[in-house]
Write a protein that holds these residues in place. Sequence first.
Motif, short mmCIF file in Angstrom:
data_model
loop_
_atom_site.label_atom_id
_atom_site.label_comp_id
_atom_site.label_asym_id
_atom_site.label_seq_id
_atom_site.Cartn_x
_atom_site.Cartn_y
_atom_site.Cartn_z
N ARG A 1 0.87 -1.18 0.00
CA ARG A 1 0.00 0.00 0.00
C ARG A 1 0.90 1.23 0.00
NH1 ARG A 1 -5.22 -2.02 2.64
NH2 ARG A 1 -4.77 -4.24 2.99
N GLN A 2 0.81 2.01 -1.06
CA GLN A 2 1.70 3.15 -1.21
C GLN A 2 0.91 4.45 -1.07
OE1 GLN A 2 4.82 2.66 -4.00
NE2 GLN A 2 4.75 4.76 -4.71
N PRO A 3 1.20 5.26 -0.05
CA PRO A 3 0.47 6.52 0.13
C PRO A 3 0.65 7.45 -1.08
CG PRO A 3 1.73 5.97 2.10
CD PRO A 3 2.19 5.04 1.03
N GLN A 4 -0.44 8.11 -1.45
CA GLN A 4 -0.39 9.06 -2.55
C GLN A 4 -0.15 10.46 -2.03
OE1 GLN A 4 -3.82 6.64 -5.09
NE2 GLN A 4 -4.08 8.80 -4.71
N GLU A 5 0.57 11.25 -2.79
CA GLU A 5 0.76 12.64 -2.43
C GLU A 5 -0.58 13.36 -2.48
OE1 GLU A 5 3.30 16.54 -3.98
OE2 GLU A 5 3.71 14.55 -4.80
N PHE B 1 -15.34 -8.45 0.99
CA PHE B 1 -14.58 -9.44 0.24
C PHE B 1 -13.63 -10.23 1.13
CE2 PHE B 1 -15.20 -5.79 -2.71
CZ PHE B 1 -16.11 -6.39 -3.56
N ARG B 2 -13.48 -11.51 0.81
CA ARG B 2 -12.46 -12.35 1.40
C ARG B 2 -11.42 -12.59 0.32
NH1 ARG B 2 -10.51 -13.19 6.36
NH2 ARG B 2 -9.82 -15.33 6.74
N LEU B 3 -10.24 -11.99 0.49
CA LEU B 3 -9.22 -12.00 -0.55
C LEU B 3 -7.95 -12.65 -0.02
CD1 LEU B 3 -9.83 -8.32 -1.73
CD2 LEU B 3 -10.73 -10.41 -2.78
N SER B 4 -6.92 -12.71 -0.87
CA SER B 4 -5.68 -13.37 -0.48
C SER B 4 -4.50 -12.72 -1.18
CB SER B 4 -5.76 -14.86 -0.87
OG SER B 4 -4.53 -15.51 -0.62
N TRP B 5 -3.45 -12.45 -0.41
CA TRP B 5 -2.19 -11.96 -0.97
C TRP B 5 -1.11 -12.03 0.11
CZ3 TRP B 5 -6.20 -7.92 -1.48
CH2 TRP B 5 -6.36 -7.16 -0.32
N ALA B 6 0.11 -11.72 -0.30
CA ALA B 6 1.25 -11.68 0.62
C ALA B 6 1.63 -10.21 0.81
CB ALA B 6 2.42 -12.49 0.07
N GLU B 7 1.12 -9.61 1.88
CA GLU B 7 1.33 -8.17 2.06
C GLU B 7 2.75 -7.86 2.52
OE1 GLU B 7 -1.14 -4.31 3.63
OE2 GLU B 7 -2.03 -6.30 3.60
N MET C 1 -2.67 0.92 -4.44
CA MET C 1 -2.40 -0.48 -4.16
C MET C 1 -1.50 -1.01 -5.27
SD MET C 1 -4.04 -0.81 -1.39
CE MET C 1 -5.29 0.14 -0.52
N VAL C 2 -0.37 -1.59 -4.89
CA VAL C 2 0.56 -2.14 -5.87
C VAL C 2 0.64 -3.64 -5.68
CG1 VAL C 2 2.88 -2.01 -6.85
CG2 VAL C 2 1.88 0.01 -5.75
#
Length: 368
Positions: free
Chosen positions: A51-55, A78-84, A61-62
Amino acid sequence: MLQYLSQPQTTWPHQGRCWRYALRCQFFRVLIFFLCGLPPAAQAMNMGLIRQPQEGGGTTMVFFPTLASETQVSQGPFRLSWAENSAPLKGNGRLIVVSHGSGGSPWVHTDLARTLTQHGFVVAIPQHAGDNYLDFSEPGPPSWKRRPLEVSQAINQVSTNPLFAPLLRLDAVGVFGGSAGGHTALSFAGGEWSPARFRDHCMQHIADDFSSCVGFATRLHGTWLDSLKLSIAKLIIRWRFDDETSYRYTDKRVRAVVAMVPFAADFSAESLKTPQTSLGLVIAEKDINQVPRFHVKAIQSACEPRCQILAELIEAGHGAMLSPLPPFERGSIADHLLSDPPSFDRAVSIPKLNAAIAKFFVQELTDY
């Protein structure tokens, strides 16, 4: 009836032999990646998220390929999946930016992001100011003017992130967008639009393209109130959208775009006759939110054969651009405009669609 580009090949040569030597094959596939900079086969990769903050506020989200293990997470309904916050894996060196729809969130594009990361792409989904699921204060033309710049800013952000800068070549970036995000994508393809064209379209076609003109505020029900709604809507549109200025945007890093069920009635057809990027279109024939003949098919008529129809979803509605599809309140305007028609087989169609989009970006971006 569905029409797609052929599904891309994702298996390795002689993969059939690996069943007898599974652990050995997996070892060598990962070893080849580290030695040669080649990504393992698509099915060996997981999806990471940063998660990259925007100016100025908001979060981009990347998503990216990674070898780290995924965990299940809850995001809204939503029930999602990733490696944060995992380590990115070097993929194909290309970035895709996804422009979400009006009032949209990044989570409804995670299935497409997964397919793209499995093909080696890094995927950035910026939050469009004033037109996202947390802030719906400025939808329509006010947002459309800002959205292309917000995409360019997302490219800049990713390019300066030390995790991704060594892995990416940004001379050929892709943009995907659906609905209002499709409007963003068409802007990168060289499209010229104006608020006055939006006004003129609605003055002429509001009864047949009502949702495009008024959004999710109300709908027509075939009663005596409809004529009153139409009159009030025309008064407001005529007052708010009197800007005759034509808007164009250019970012030479963007070389390929996909516009799915785009809002497009305010574009000059002539400006997209010869797209400035590779241009793919996705049509949903049963779209009642952006009626195809006024929007995506008008662009198709202007740009063919210099653009490609990546998929023509005969049974799909506007919500086909969302995967996973949010749970809508039964009987609500969102349910009416975005839920799948009963005849649409989402489980079969969406994976094929995502594969066609990924193949288009592979073909158009990885040869640079």
